[in-house]
Each structure stands twice: as structure tokens, then as C-alpha cells.
Design a protein around this motif. Structure first.
Motif, PDB file in Angstrom:
ATOM      1  N   HIS A   1      -5.284   9.896  -2.246  1.00  0.00           N
ATOM      2  CA  HIS A   1      -3.981  10.028  -1.623  1.00  0.00           C
ATOM      3  C   HIS A   1      -3.854   9.002  -0.512  1.00  0.00           C
ATOM      4  O   HIS A   1      -4.802   8.281  -0.215  1.00  0.00           O
ATOM      5  N   LEU A   2      -2.672   9.003   0.061  1.00  0.00           N
ATOM      6  CA  LEU A   2      -2.414   8.023   1.112  1.00  0.00           C
ATOM      7  C   LEU A   2      -2.177   8.777   2.405  1.00  0.00           C
ATOM      8  O   LEU A   2      -1.324   9.647   2.465  1.00  0.00           O
ATOM      9  N   GLU A   3      -2.963   8.473   3.410  1.00  0.00           N
ATOM     10  CA  GLU A   3      -2.665   9.074   4.702  1.00  0.00           C
ATOM     11  C   GLU A   3      -1.804   8.125   5.507  1.00  0.00           C
ATOM     12  O   GLU A   3      -1.582   6.993   5.102  1.00  0.00           O
ATOM     13  N   LYS A   4      -1.371   8.613   6.680  1.00  0.00           N
ATOM     14  CA  LYS A   4      -0.431   7.810   7.460  1.00  0.00           C
ATOM     15  C   LYS A   4      -1.017   6.440   7.811  1.00  0.00           C
ATOM     16  O   LYS A   4      -0.341   5.430   7.822  1.00  0.00           O
ATOM     17  N   ASP A   5      -2.344   6.433   8.075  1.00  0.00           N
ATOM     18  CA  ASP A   5      -2.929   5.183   8.539  1.00  0.00           C
ATOM     19  C   ASP A   5      -3.926   4.561   7.577  1.00  0.00           C
ATOM     20  O   ASP A   5      -4.680   3.679   7.954  1.00  0.00           O
ATOM     21  N   GLY A   6      -3.938   5.048   6.336  1.00  0.00           N
ATOM     22  CA  GLY A   6      -4.826   4.384   5.384  1.00  0.00           C
ATOM     23  C   GLY A   6      -4.951   5.151   4.079  1.00  0.00           C
ATOM     24  O   GLY A   6      -4.812   6.373   4.060  1.00  0.00           O
ATOM     25  N   PRO A   7      -5.215   4.443   2.971  1.00  0.00           N
ATOM     26  CA  PRO A   7      -5.421   5.110   1.688  1.00  0.00           C
ATOM     27  C   PRO A   7      -6.811   5.754   1.625  1.00  0.00           C
ATOM     28  O   PRO A   7      -7.746   5.262   2.246  1.00  0.00           O
TER      29      PRO A   7
ATOM     30  N   GLY B   1      -8.813   1.245   5.905  1.00  0.00           N
ATOM     31  CA  GLY B   1      -7.714   0.796   6.764  1.00  0.00           C
ATOM     32  C   GLY B   1      -7.261  -0.576   6.303  1.00  0.00           C
ATOM     33  O   GLY B   1      -8.078  -1.388   5.865  1.00  0.00           O
ATOM     34  N   VAL B   2      -5.964  -0.816   6.379  1.00  0.00           N
ATOM     35  CA  VAL B   2      -5.412  -2.086   5.914  1.00  0.00           C
ATOM     36  C   VAL B   2      -4.734  -2.791   7.083  1.00  0.00           C
ATOM     37  O   VAL B   2      -3.909  -2.201   7.774  1.00  0.00           O
ATOM     38  N   CYS B   3      -5.088  -4.052   7.317  1.00  0.00           N
ATOM     39  CA  CYS B   3      -4.431  -4.823   8.370  1.00  0.00           C
ATOM     40  C   CYS B   3      -3.704  -6.002   7.750  1.00  0.00           C
ATOM     41  O   CYS B   3      -4.252  -6.668   6.869  1.00  0.00           O
TER      42      CYS B   3
ATOM     43  N   ARG C   1       5.352   4.077   6.607  1.00  0.00           N
ATOM     44  CA  ARG C   1       6.162   3.560   5.521  1.00  0.00           C
ATOM     45  C   ARG C   1       5.716   2.166   5.074  1.00  0.00           C
ATOM     46  O   ARG C   1       5.692   1.854   3.890  1.00  0.00           O
ATOM     47  N   GLN C   2       5.323   1.358   6.043  1.00  0.00           N
ATOM     48  CA  GLN C   2       4.853   0.007   5.701  1.00  0.00           C
ATOM     49  C   GLN C   2       3.655   0.070   4.758  1.00  0.00           C
ATOM     50  O   GLN C   2       3.583  -0.670   3.785  1.00  0.00           O
ATOM     51  N   LEU C   3       2.747   0.975   5.074  1.00  0.00           N
ATOM     52  CA  LEU C   3       1.547   1.112   4.261  1.00  0.00           C
ATOM     53  C   LEU C   3       1.920   1.567   2.850  1.00  0.00           C
ATOM     54  O   LEU C   3       1.424   1.068   1.856  1.00  0.00           O
ATOM     55  N   LYS C   4       2.847   2.513   2.829  1.00  0.00           N
ATOM     56  CA  LYS C   4       3.286   3.078   1.550  1.00  0.00           C
ATOM     57  C   LYS C   4       3.882   1.978   0.674  1.00  0.00           C
ATOM     58  O   LYS C   4       3.520   1.802  -0.483  1.00  0.00           O
ATOM     59  N   MET C   5       4.788   1.224   1.292  1.00  0.00           N
ATOM     60  CA  MET C   5       5.429   0.117   0.566  1.00  0.00           C
ATOM     61  C   MET C   5       4.379  -0.847   0.056  1.00  0.00           C
ATOM     62  O   MET C   5       4.431  -1.334  -1.061  1.00  0.00           O
ATOM     63  N   PHE C   6       3.418  -1.123   0.925  1.00  0.00           N
ATOM     64  CA  PHE C   6       2.398  -2.093   0.588  1.00  0.00           C
ATOM     65  C   PHE C   6       1.579  -1.599  -0.585  1.00  0.00           C
ATOM     66  O   PHE C   6       1.346  -2.314  -1.553  1.00  0.00           O
ATOM     67  N   PHE C   7       1.167  -0.335  -0.512  1.00  0.00           N
ATOM     68  CA  PHE C   7       0.315   0.164  -1.574  1.00  0.00           C
ATOM     69  C   PHE C   7       1.041   0.177  -2.907  1.00  0.00           C
ATOM     70  O   PHE C   7       0.516  -0.231  -3.934  1.00  0.00           O
TER      71      PHE C   7
END
Ligand SMILES: Nc1ncnc2c1ncn2[C@@H]1O[C@H](COP(=O)(O)OP(=O)(O)OP(=O)(O)O)[C@@H](O)[C@H]1O
Ligand SMILES: [Mg+2]
Length: 754
Positions: free
Chosen positions: A52-58, A67-69, A179-185
Motif C-alpha cells: 500500500h501507499l502511505e502518506k510519506d512513502g510506498p 521514501g521517494v525524493c 498527493r504528489q507521491l500518489k501521482m508519482f507512483f
């Protein structure tokens, strides 16, 4: 049918511990107790190895959170390579570097532009505005235009360390969350860069021997099986410049130093024993073996001294295409790139899923092939890349020819030092053309524009765009820069200062210290008493009646009150300020050349008064700015205007072809390059178009341009140039649509017809 979004959506914002504590799988078990039990997990998580995807990382299926930077691109140079090597030597945990390049999605920008379009555009301007949106749409699928982003991924607990390491090398790093992370993933999983997400999108995955079909897209992963013999700095840039949409991933893991030293020692011993064996048999060693022995010995020394380290590294590429033919072509292009450097990309038959997973931001090298590299080789594959200037807000200014990206920015969005632009170029290089294009694109999104036009070049365009053309000096078209909004005392002081400089330029001579003091005194006295309306004639009367003042002042100003220049200034300033047109051109052609600087300052001052009363994005173009800068007082006036403009959201655009005069260091002249440079320092954006041979050296020195860029500026075609902004240089091509060209093209001889 599986919903990838379901997986990504439902899990966001929930920590691992909550999931564990709540076996029902819903976060707030009690509150939504009556929601049906969750569906059996779709196969997609298994396919993507994503829990799953958490707020600050998959979180991967094996429970590891990463963590994704996002890392901003950097131009490559030796010092940066060195500091990157330093960061690599300090790295003691596995890291994945991910480069994604895809066709840009400019839909949101198009919508924003449409939304910002004023209702009162003329039909012709509206057509131009629509054509810009079409151009943006066309850019999305234009060959070679790509949106390139860099990411660094590692296990979650090390994210801060990774950020620290990368920031120390001068990269700006941004941890992706929400949301940025979500979009990215989602975009890495589906390919491309989706800007709008359809929550109900159904994704079906189909495995093939040499590719995977994800939804409508064909995805092929390749693995670098044989690495090139030697890696040149930025060797990936060539591959990326091949222009294909792709995700490229490099996994790195540092090998502990003692282990690395042992391995190297062992290799050295092996080579040496082979050597002594050859000697015993009376043969000399082959040159290759000799070089290898030397290399190993040197590397072992370096490793032991801590200057080099060894890493496991692996490189995979995932290509995305709409159909098989394109996929085949892209595969060939990518393979050819590596073949040219003696490397080889492998096909990964039946291992496409592993390949794809290796290029997802999961810090997981699922292919499991590693190669050992040292720091010096590895630093060269670091994806340094030309930075781009695509901020997705504002409007299109051109195409960045090096980063292959649109140049999109908004000078007024508050993120820049100011909204000023300096345009420096030789005659006929497209200065006015690019400025008119900027004005047109500005008014199409509600940026009110003013142009001080000594040659009458902008009048046609203003008429075509439904604006107005004023000719200062013609009866009824005078201006009133003497209106001062008395609210702010500091503003008041500054305005008095600029009115004083204006008067000095108007009278055309340098005032004595005495006289200047009396002028200052008179202005202060005039504005200290409350008045119904302030204007030049009113001030003139005040001067005449002022018994303590200097009678000579009124005398000097007489031509502007009752003489031949009496129409330049009026007391009716409200007309210009009260009902602004989308674009106003001050056509100075009818004035004597020696009066133009004063007139230009009157216009500038009047626009400033409008900006002070109602700050909003405004553009003021001053063409042939050198004519004003020639006068020391004019130069001081322009510099102070450039410094203050930001305060009232005014963007100044100065244009000059007299680059040498503007920047000259010749101290024997009344005015030196000092104020020219000060003017440039107060412009956050500088556009250098084609230069002439005499001036290119001065420009090169002033902007610290390398030789090859200077040469390029001598020969670049009309409409090409260099944009300097945010500390970077962007080679830019200014491109107008036919509809826009229609509005802005100045036709000699036609400017009197209206
Ligand atoms: N980006 C461009 N795309 C297409 N045509 C261009 C472009 N830039 C300039 N041109 C053409 O070049 C001509 C000359 O350009 P422009 O008048 O802008 O030059 P300039 O630098 O302002 O010259 P001057 O110093 O004489 O004012 C224009 O009329 C236009 O036809
Ligand atoms: Mg011009």
C-alpha cells in the motif's frame, strides 16, 4: 479487472501500525463498522510488489517502507562531479536513482490559460490565444519534447540521510508525500505522467514474453547486461536525449570497505601469480593483463585510503509505447546507444515483471543482476541533466532546446526576485518580435501591458489586440505623472525623488546643487499641503507663486506649461489610470529625439502611479532603453524604477541593442556601464538573442558565458537565444503560431492607417 487506484487510494494516509492493529483492513474500524468487508486483495499488489501507499512513502509487499525524493537536475561540471563522488563515498545504504522522461502533459496549463483569458479580447486576439493552447497541445506529442524528472529512493529510515547527502552536493531535494507521491507512483506504474487521475480507472495487466501490457500501454523492460568499458561523464544524457519516453533506474549498494579491499587484494594476488607463472615459463605478460594488474593495484590503494569505494550497481530501462512498432523502434534506439559505447542491453525474456519492478520506486532490484563499479565510474553515470524552466504556471515563453522542454513561467507568481526582463541583442534579431509575443501572451491571460515605443513598432499590434495608442505631446493625449497616492510616506519620498529626476531630464541640463535642493524643497512643499488634484500645471502655478522658492525653476519649466511642449503633461491623469486598456502603447515617434527620454520617463512615471494605486500584474516595456540611460539622471531613474517595480507587481522589460554602451566600463564617459549593470542586476530574467561580433565579448564577460555559448550567440538563427534565469542558462527558441504572428507582425508603412 483490477483497480490500481483502489490500491493506491484506499491505503493512503494510513500508517503500518494502524493496518496491523486493525485486521478488518479499514482504518477507523468503529466509525465505519457497517462498510462491507474489504474485497479480497487484487492481484495487482502482487504484480507490483506493492502492499500500500502511505502518506510519506510506498510500502512493499515484504513490509519494507521506502521514501521517494525528487531531485532537481543540475548541470554537469568537474566540481559537482567531485562533490558527488564525495557523497557516494559516504553512502552506506542501498539507493535507487530513477530518471523518468515522458511527454509533458500541459492540459492543466491550457485550462488555467483559458480560465484567465479576459472576456473583452478582440476576435483576432482570441484566435491567437486559442492558437497558443493548440500549440501547447501539439507540444505534448511533439518529437523530442520531454518532461524529465529525477528521483532518489531508499528505505524509509534513511530518507533524511539521503536528503542530507544529496543536498550537500548542491542538488535540491524534495521528499514526495501525499498527493504528489500518489501521482508519482501511479505514473510509474502506468507509464507517462498522468496529470489528472481517474479514480475509477480499471487497469488490466497482461504478461507477454518481451513486454507487458498495462492498460493501453505496452511496456518493455531491458537490463544493462554488459556495461560499457569506460563511462564518460553524463553518459546517460545521450540515451535520454535519444528522445524516447522511458524510466531508467540505477540501483546501488555500497560494498563495505574491508570486504572491497579483501576482494581487490585477492584479485591482485591472482594477477600476480599469473604473472610469475608466465615469467617462469619464459613468457612476458600480455599488455591487457598488465593493465588489469595496474588497475587493480591502484584501485586497492585508493580503496584503502578511502578515496574510492566499490558498489554493486545495476541499470534497467523501461520503455513505454502505444503500439508494437513504436516499441520496437524505441528498443532499437536504446540498444544502439549502448552498443555505441560497447555496452549491451539484454532483453529480459519472461522476466518483464522483474524488469518493470526494478524501475518502480520500490528500491528493489528484482532482476537481481549486479555489476561491481568503483566511485569514479559510478559518479559518471549520475544523471546530471540540464535543468529546465518548466514551472507549469504562467505562460509559454519558448522551447528549451537543450532540456527539450517547454519554457513556462510566470514572472509575477512571487517566486522570483522581481518580474523584470532585460532583452539584449543586435538589431533585427527579434527583440521586438519576442517582446510583442510576450505582451500578447500576457494580455491573453490578463496581464495589462504598457509599451514605450520610440519607433512606432508596437502600434499596429496594440490596435489589433484592441488596445490604445497614445502619442504623448499631441493635444489631448498628455499624461499626468504628478498624481501621488499620499498613503505611504516612503512611497511619497521615492516618488518625489523620481519626479525630481524627471524634471531634470525634462529641462535637459544638469541642475546645480542649489537648484536641485530648491526643486526638492518645492516638490516636498507642494505635496505637503492637501490638494484636490495634483498635476504638472498645478505644480507650475505653485512654483510661480512660491515666494521663498527659486524663480528660475518655473522659468526652466515654462516650455512644458505654456510653450511648445505643453501637451506632453496634463492634469487629467485619471483617464489613463482609471480605465486601463489591455495594452497601451506610448508612441513617441512624433516627438523630437531629444525629447523622447523625458517623454519615456513621463510615461514610466505615469504607469508607476497606476501600479501604486492598484497593484496587479502589469508589464511595462521600455524599448531602446539606452536612450534614457544616456542621461545620468535618466539612468538613475530607470535603476530606481527597476528596484521598486516588484513592490507594485510591475514587471519592467528593457530592450536595447546598444549592449556595449549599456555595459561599457569606459570611465571617461559621463555615464559608465555601472548603471547599465545595476539595471541588469535588477532583472530576474535576461534574454540574449543574436549578438554582433563587437558586443559578444562584453556580453560574455557580463554574464560569464563560456566561449562556445558566445560563439553560438553570434550565429544562432533569428528567434533563438539564451534565457538567463534562476541562476541557469536556457537555450531557448521563441516560436509563435501563425495566428499570433498575424497580430504581432509589424508591417512597415501600415502603422498610420488606423
Ligand atoms: N521568433 C521569431 N519567429 C519568427 N520570426 C521572427 C522571430 N523573431 C524575429 N522574427 C522576424 O524578424 C523580424 C525582425 O525582428 P524584430 O523587429 O523583432 O527585430 P529587432 O531586434 O526588434 O530589431 P531592431 O533592433 O531593428 O528593432 C520580424 O519582423 C520577424 O519577421
Ligand atoms: Mg525592435
Amino acid at each position: 479487472m483490477k483497480k490500481l487506484f483502489e490500491l493506491v487510494w484506499n491505503c493512503v494516509g494510513r500508517s503500518t501500525s494502524e493496518r496491523e492493529a486493525d485486521p478488518s483492513g479499514t482504518a477507523d474500524g468503529a466509525e465505519i463498522a457497517d462498510t462491507p468487508a474489504p474485497k479480497p486483495p487484487p492481484d495487482l499488489p502482487l504484480f507490483y510488489m506493492l502492499s500500500h501507499l502511505e502518506k510519506d512513502g510506498p510500502v512493499r509487499l515484504d513490509g519494507v517502507k521506502v521514501g521517494v525524493c525528487e531531485v532537481m537536475g543540475l548541470e554537469i561540471d568537474e566540481p559537482k562531479l567531485g562533490s558527488f563522488a564525495g557523497a557516494l563515498n559516504a553512502l552506506d545504504f542501498p539507493v535507487q536513482l530513477l530518471i523518468r522522461q515522458h511527454q509533458p502533459r500541459l492540459g492543466q496549463l491550457r485550462r488555467k490559460l483559458k480560465y484567465a483569458q479576459p472576456a473583452n479580447l478582440t476576435a483576432q486576439t482570441e484566435a491567437a490565444s486559442e492558437s497558443l493552447r493548440r500549440l501547447l497541445k501539439e507540444l505534448e506529442s511533439r518529437d523530442g519534447i520531454l518532461d524529465r524528472r529525477f528521483y532518489a529512493v531508499c528505505e524509509f529510515p534513511r530518507v533524511d540521510e539521503l536528503r542530507g547527502l544529496l543536498s550537500r552536493t548542491g542538488l535540491s531535494v524534495h521528499h514526495l508525500t501525499g498527493r504528489q507521491l500518489k501521482m508519482f507512483f501511479v505514473s510509474t506504474a502506468l507509464g507517462g505522467s498522468p496529470s489528472t487521475m481517474d479514480e475509477d480507472l480499471q487497469v488490466e495487466v497482461e504478461m507477454h514474453r518481451h513486454h507487458v501490457r498495462v492498460g493501453e500501454t505496452l511496456v518493455r523492460s531491458l537490463q544493462l547486461g554488459k556495461w560499457p568499458r569506460s563511462l564518460s561523464p553524463g553518459f546517460l544524457q545521450g540515451l535520454m536525449a535519444a528522445g524516447a519516453p522511458m524510466d531508467l533506474s540505477i540501483h546501488l549498494g555500497a560494498i563495505p570497505t574491508d570486504q572491497a579491499a579483501r576482494t581487490l587484494e585477492w584479485q591482485k594476488v591472482r594477477f600476480e601469480s599469473a604473472q610469475s607463472l608466465s615469467f617462469k615459463r619464459g613468457r612476458s605478460m600480455s599488455p591487457e593483463a598488465e593493465i588489469a594488474l595496474e588497475d587493480v593495484t591502484r584501485l586497492r590503494d585508493q580503496v584503502q585510503r578511502g578515496r574510492e569505494r566499490l558498489f554493486h550497481a545495476s541499470l534497467s530501462v523501461t520503455l513505454h509505447a502505444k503500439d508494437e512498432k513504436t516499441l520496437r523502434e524505441m528498443t532499437q534506439r536504446a540498444k544502439a546507444h549502448f552498443a555505441a559505447t560497447l555496452g549491451k542491453l539484454d532483453n529480459l525474456s519472461f522476466r518483464q515483471r522483474e524488469g518493470l519492478m526494478s524501475t518502480l520506486p520500490l528500491a528493489l532490484n528484482a532482476v537481481g543482476v549486479w555489476r561491481t563499479l568503483d566511485t569514479s565510474s559510478l559518479m559518471r553515470i549520475f544523471p546530471f541533466s540540464p535543468p529546465d524552466m518548466d514551472t507549469r504556471s504562467g505562460t509559454l515563453y519558448g522551447i528549451d532546446m537543450r532540456a527539450c522542454a517547454p519554457v513556462v513561467y510566470d514572472p509575477w507568481d512571487g517566486t522570483h526576485l522581481n518580474a523584470n526582463t532585460a532583452v539584449l541583442a543586435r538589431s533585427g534579431s527579434g527583440k521586438s518580435f519576442s517582446t510583442k509575443l510576450g505582451v500578447l501572451r500576457g494580455i491573453c491571460r490578463g496581464v495589462t501591458a504598457y509599451v514605450i515605443d520610440p519607433e512606432g513598432e508596437y502600434a499596429d499590434m496594440a490596435r489589433a489586440a484592441g488596445g490604445r495608442v497614445l502619442s504623448p505631446g499631441v493635444p489631448g493625449q498628455g499624461m499626468n505623472p504628478f498624481v501621488i497616492d499620499k498613503g505611504d510616506s516612503e512611497e511619497m519620498l521615492q516618488r518625489i525623488g523620481s519626479l525630481r529626476r524627471l524634471i531634470e531630464v525634462m529641462v535637459g541640463e544638469k541642475l546645480s546643487a542649489d537648484r536641485r535642493a530648491s526643486l526638492d524643497h518645492a516638490l516636498a512643499g507642494y505635496y505637503s499641503t492637501p490638494r484636490k488634484r495634483t498635476g504638472f500645471r498645478d505644480f507650475y502655478t505653485y512654483l510661480q507663486e512660491d515666494e521663498n522658492g527659486d524663480p528660475g525653476l518655473a522659468h526652466l519649466l515654462r516650455p512644458f506649461a505654456t510653450g511648445s511642449l505643453r501637451h506632453l503633461l496634463s492634469d487629467e491623469g485619471d483617464d489613463l489610470l482609471g480605465n486601463e486598456a489591455l495594452v497601451t502603447v506610448f508612441d513617441l515617434r512624433l516627438l523630437e529625439p531629444e525629447l523622447r527620454p523625458a517623454a519615456a520617463m513621463v510615461c514610466t512615471e505615469t504607469v508607476w502611479a497606476a501600479a501604486a494605486q492598484d497593484p496587479k500584474p502589469r508589464l511595462l516595456v521600455v524599448d531602446e532603453v539606452w536612450s534614457i540611460m544616456q542621461h545620468p539622471e535618466g539612468a538613475a531613474f530607470m535603476v530606481s524604477m527597476a528596484k521598486r517595480a516588484r513592490k507594485h507587481r510591475l514587471g519592467l522589460q528593457f530592450i536595447t541593442q546598444d549592449v556595449q554602451d549599456l555595459l561599457s566600463e569606459d570611465t571617461s564617459r559621463a555615464i559608465t556601464g555601472h548603471s547599465g549593470r545595476a539595471l541588469l542586476q535588477n532583472a530576474a530574467f535576461k534574454l540574449l538573442l543574436q549578438q554582433d561580433a563587437a558586443a559578444v565579448g562584453t556580453v560574455g564577460d557580463a554574464f560569464d558565458l563560456p566561449e562556445e555559448l558566445q560563439r553560438w550567440l553570434l550565429s544562432c538563427p533569428r528567434g533563438d537565444g539564451l534565457l538567463l534565469a534562476l541562476g541557469n542558462r536556457f537555450p531557448i527558441r521563441i516560436e509563435a503560431t501563425p495566428e499570433e504572428t498575424e497580430v504581432i507582425e509589424w508591417r512597415p508603412g501600415s502603422h498610420r492607417k488606423a
